[in-house]
Enzyme design. Structure first.
Site, PDB file in Angstrom:
ATOM      1  N   CYS A   1      56.454  46.472  45.024  1.00  0.00           N
ATOM      2  CA  CYS A   1      57.599  47.308  44.649  1.00  0.00           C
ATOM      3  C   CYS A   1      58.607  47.344  45.800  1.00  0.00           C
ATOM      4  CB  CYS A   1      57.116  48.717  44.323  1.00  0.00           C
ATOM      5  SG  CYS A   1      58.427  49.908  44.012  1.00  0.00           S
TER       6      CYS A   1
ATOM      7  N   CYS B   1      52.542  49.206  43.031  1.00  0.00           N
ATOM      8  CA  CYS B   1      53.106  50.321  43.810  1.00  0.00           C
ATOM      9  C   CYS B   1      51.999  51.103  44.500  1.00  0.00           C
ATOM     10  CB  CYS B   1      53.858  51.297  42.896  1.00  0.00           C
ATOM     11  SG  CYS B   1      55.188  50.569  41.924  1.00  0.00           S
TER      12      CYS B   1
ATOM     13  N   CYS C   1      58.847  51.565  47.013  1.00  0.00           N
ATOM     14  CA  CYS C   1      57.807  52.269  47.779  1.00  0.00           C
ATOM     15  C   CYS C   1      57.110  51.382  48.804  1.00  0.00           C
ATOM     16  CB  CYS C   1      56.768  52.877  46.839  1.00  0.00           C
ATOM     17  SG  CYS C   1      55.682  51.686  46.014  1.00  0.00           S
TER      18      CYS C   1
ATOM     19  N   ASP D   1      27.617  68.486  75.465  1.00  0.00           N
ATOM     20  CA  ASP D   1      28.876  68.586  76.209  1.00  0.00           C
ATOM     21  C   ASP D   1      29.154  70.041  76.583  1.00  0.00           C
ATOM     22  OD1 ASP D   1      31.644  67.071  76.745  1.00  0.00           O
ATOM     23  OD2 ASP D   1      32.075  69.063  75.924  1.00  0.00           O
TER      24      ASP D   1
ATOM     25  N   CYS E   1      54.817  56.365  44.734  1.00  0.00           N
ATOM     26  CA  CYS E   1      56.100  55.694  44.473  1.00  0.00           C
ATOM     27  C   CYS E   1      57.107  56.680  43.870  1.00  0.00           C
ATOM     28  CB  CYS E   1      55.890  54.522  43.516  1.00  0.00           C
ATOM     29  SG  CYS E   1      57.409  53.566  43.242  1.00  0.00           S
TER      30      CYS E   1
END
Length: 492
Positions: free
Chosen positions: A69, A38, A72, A442, A42
């Protein structure tokens, strides 16, 4: 946070017991009594700690005999942030595997691109991820197969081919082994709302919350090259150059996922297209870890608190972005788009857009290298910069890709005529994906720094920004967002 989190048993157990979605993709929980794996979040009742074991990848779980699973769906969790944060061999290999290189070129091709032996690559992946490149690619094929089964009406034989399986039998066996359903059973269980118009695939791209879509989609829309990109009806759309053909993607931000609609000329390009769109939108980032680090600066903290979860807008094509960075040197965003649009019309490959609006792929490096430099409406010095870049990209002496070594490419670019620190770091940030790239020269960054009370000279700002590492590229996004004109293409 290190990618070896699966070895910290106590921390993993806590994450599972609290169903903490922030750790989805960082590790996987395998339950020894049920033989199911899982994601940490889950929704089922967490197993007893003594029945949990933890793995660093879905492939490692599958290789150990665990199946995904059904609740999930751990195969659809966001990817580990580590592969986009790091520049070492394992991270570069994982970016290439996600880009489909093992399926197209085999493990020898993967190793050759990385400049290591096959044995070295296999050994390092196995040590860190519990699975070698073939197992990792197989896990990706299984996920692609499930997507196609659930979101298209394609015959199973076509899905097997598109997902990269060598035979129908391998396809059937892998799907049953990983998901505990046959392909036909998976299709019968698919959610009805996932089906889309014929020829298009409708997908959901997961991410770790929070995600602030404003700068992400705003930047892509503001710099969109006509014919290749557009913003329409709340979606960013663009054409894609892919290994087997081309595609068109529409990406729409939703509260819990990015809606992705793909049209592909060859279904074998599906996993690559998904991977490149995820990279462009920086969906595998760990925004909680990033924002927590930036909040340690009291002058940055208010910006983070105001709009957490900013991502770095990246690209689906590193070479394309480098060319566009040169076109944008010392001109406005509008002028850069005009330059690029002329090149697209004259040298891009035409494509059919079923929805209209998009007309071409961005020109290949080979096509740009073949054009007459005199036809370029730009100063002679920038024309030299442009032609040098596209010639090196076209002949392979300079390669920009997901596997690129960030520092090596920086050095190579700085040696080219007309490439200053700003252009190199913009390419490092948005094409190569370096999360620590920084733009202290910048103008928008310097203006934002001055307004916030940060140092505004490049040297002093760089010194202050040392505390933001390794997330300076994200600090750039927060600083740009303070400017009413955040897109600047002025320094070289």
């Amino acid at each position: 946070m290190q990618n070896g989190m699966h070895t910290d048993r106590e921390r993993c157990v806590r994450a599972v017991q609290s169903k903490d979605a922030r750790f989805d993709g960082w590790f996987f929980t395998a339950v020894v009594t049920t033989r199911i794996y899982c994601r940490p979040s889950c929704p089922v009742v967490p197993p007893k700690p003594e029945n949990m074991t933890f793995y660093p990848s879905a492939a490692a779980c599958q290789q150990a005999g665990f199946r995904a699973c059904k609740r999930c769906r751990p195969d659809t969790s966001p990817g580990s942030p580590a592969w986009n944060e790091r520049a070492d061999l394992v991270a570069r290999a994982m970016r290439l595997i996600a880009d489909g290189v093992v399926d197209r070129e085999g493990v020898p091709g993967l190793a050759a691109r990385l400049g290591y032996s096959t044995r070295q690559v296999e050994r390092q992946l196995l040590a860190e991820l519990g699975a070698g490149p073939l197992a990792l690619a197989r896990a990706q094929r299984a996920q692609t197969a499930r997507l196609l089964i659930e979101t298209t009406a394609l015959p199973m034989a076509e899905i097997a081919f598109a997902a990269g399986f060598s035979s129908i039998r391998a396809f059937n066996d892998t799907v049953r082994e990983v998901f505990a359903f046959s392909p036909s059973e998976l299709r019968s269980r698919r959610p009805k709302q996932t089906m889309t118009a014929p020829g298009a695939l409708g997908l959901r791209l997961p991410f770790r919350a929070p995600l602030n879509p404003d700068n992400l989609f705003g930047h892509l829309a503001a710099t969109a090259v006509p014919g290749v990109e557009e913003w329409r009806d709340g979606a960013y759309r663009r054409t894609l150059r892919l290994p087997y053909g081309h595609g068109i993607v529409a990406l729409t931000p939703q509260p819990d996922y990015i809606a992705c609609r793909l049209t592909l000329s060859d279904m074998r390009d599906l996993p690559v297209a998904i991977s490149r769109c995820r990279r462009m939108l920086d969906l595998d980032a760990d925004p909680v870890a990033i924002d927590d680090q930036l909040r340690t600066d009291p002058l940055l903290a208010p910006l983070v608190d105001k709009a957490p979860g900013r991502r770095v807008p990246r690209t689906v094509d590193e070479a394309e972005f480098a060319v566009r960075a040169v076109l944008g040197q010392q001109v406005s965003t509008s002028a850069a788009r005009t330059h690029a649009a002329r090149l697209v019309t004259a040298h891009g490959e035409p494509v059919q857009d079923p929805e209209g609006g998009l007309t071409h792929l961005f020109p290949s490096s080979q096509a740009l290298a073949a054009l007459d430099p005199a036809s370029l409406a730009m100063p002679r010095t920038r024309r030299t910069t442009f032609t040098t870049l596209v010639n090196q990209l076209a002949d392979g002496s300079l390669h920009l890709g997901v596997e690129s070594d960030w520092e090596e490419i920086r050095s190579r670019l700085l040696s080219l005529p007309g490439f200053g620190p700003w252009t190199v770091d913009v390419i490092a940030m948005r094409a190569l994906g370096d999360p620590d790239a920084f733009l202290p020269t910048d103008l928008g960054i310097r203006r934002a720094a001055q307004e916030l009370g940060l140092p505004s000279t490049p040297a002093a700002l760089t010194a202050r920004a040392a505390a933001w590492r390794p997330w300076r590229a994200y600090a750039v996004q927060y600083l740009w967002a303070t400017d009413s004109h955040p897109i600047n293409f002025l320094p070289v």
